[in-house]
Design an enzyme around this catalytic site. Structure first.
Site, mmCIF file in Angstrom:
data_model
loop_
_atom_site.group_PDB
_atom_site.id
_atom_site.type_symbol
_atom_site.label_atom_id
_atom_site.label_comp_id
_atom_site.label_asym_id
_atom_site.label_seq_id
_atom_site.Cartn_x
_atom_site.Cartn_y
_atom_site.Cartn_z
ATOM 1 N N TYR A 136 0.797 -1.329 0.014
ATOM 2 C CA TYR A 136 0.076 -0.018 -0.050
ATOM 3 C C TYR A 136 1.002 1.257 -0.142
ATOM 4 C CZ TYR A 136 -3.975 3.011 1.279
ATOM 5 O OH TYR A 136 -5.025 4.002 1.379
ATOM 6 N N LYS A 164 -1.098 -1.098 -4.448
ATOM 7 C CA LYS A 164 -2.244 -0.091 -4.237
ATOM 8 C C LYS A 164 -1.592 1.250 -4.329
ATOM 9 C CE LYS A 164 -6.119 1.326 -1.176
ATOM 10 N NZ LYS A 164 -6.509 1.130 0.233
#
Length: 308
Positions: A136, A164
């Protein structure tokens, strides 16, 4: 379960009863609504899932429930957002034993690690598990950017497979594609940039408003991938006022209100969050109600078997 990292991955909300205990019945119902809409994977206990308020046992309870409900149909990922490397490794190992399909991995929480420390942290978790890992990358909210040079070090680990992408810089999609090709799969993590990122080559969308509007979210993804850009754009333009509820410090309350409006959840949050009141509440309810009045009829979409 292997993960091909294509499609819509809801960062699903965590359902609570009024007394703040886990509401697993509503959570199960919500999971089923998402799967029936055609989503491609699920991420548990992320920021939208109120991870900071969940203890380890609750995170694992959510994982058990999700695996029991939908684990054979779609990948189920657990978010790993811990303050220490030891805790991150422990939770990852427990998730692997329980049958998680993969993890979403954040940099260490609370301490703002430097680049060397972040890379070391990610490598240590990757070495401790065979699970596929979604990194992330959200410097806006967490103050740490995972740069292309850092990814250059991380790709030696086969299980670090995807990102992400939440830098808010759309050109980063192209930079990553130019540098790594398809080695790192890119999923957009910002609702208001998702269609643009997918047009530029992102494989999918880690979505927020999908929790309340799964059909529309999946439709945009499928239409873009089918090259039906104008049809996707019309839905996306309608969706934008709702998507903007996700880029807000009260995103959890906002999206849970949208779930109530579409009949797929409750507004219960866990303190220190409180339900919206006053002008904030009126604004969010106005956005939701106006959008529902104009909710578009979705076109027929042939979903390929490989996309599920």
């Amino acid at each position: 379960m292997n993960i091909d990292w294509h499609g819509v991955y809801p960062a699903i909300t965590t359902k609570f009863n009024e007394d703040e205990s886990l509401d697993l019945d509503t959570f199960r119902d919500h999971l089923r609504v998402q799967v029936e809409a055609g989503i491609h994977g699920i991420i548990l206990a992320g920021s939208l899932g109120e991870a900071s308020t969940l203890n380890r046992e609750e995170k694992l309870q959510l994982l058990d429930t999700a695996l029991d409900e939908v684990g054979d149909e779609i990948p189920v990922l657990l978010n790993i957002a811990e303050s220490t490397q030891r805790d991150a490794i422990q939770l990852t190992k427990e998730a692997e034993v329980k049958g998680a399909s993969g993890i979403m991995l954040l940099p260490p929480m609370q301490y703002k690690a430097d680049k060397r420390e972040v890379v070391s942290y990610f490598k240590a978790v990757a070495e401790a598990t065979d699970l596929p890992i979604l990194i992330y990358n959200n410097p806006v909210d967490y103050g740490i950017e995972v740069t292309l040079d850092m990814f250059e070090e991380l790709i030696e680990y086969d299980n670090i497979q995807a990102v992400k992408e939440s830098t808010r810089d759309l050109t980063n999609v192209t930079r990553m594609k130019n540098r790594f090709g398809d080695r790192i799969k890119i999923l957009c993590g910002v609702d208001t940039l998702a269609m643009e990122a997918m047009v530029m080559g992102a494989c999918g969308w880690v979505a927020g408003l999908v929790s309340a509007f799964p059909d529309e979210t999946v439709a945009i993804y499928e239409l873009v991938k089918a090259g039906r850009i104008e049809e996707a754009r019309e839905i996306y333009r309608w969706f934008m006022p709702l998507l903007e509820l996700d880029i807000n410090s009260k995103l959890v309350q906002n999206i849970k209100l949208a779930e109530v409006a579409t009949g797929v959840g409750t507004e219960h949050v866990r303190k220190p969050r409180l339900p919206l009141i006053g002008e904030e509440l009126e604004h969010v309810q106005s956005v939701i109600s106006e959008s529902l009045e104009k909710r578009p009829k979705l076109p027929e979409i042939q979903q390929p078997v490989s996309s599920r």
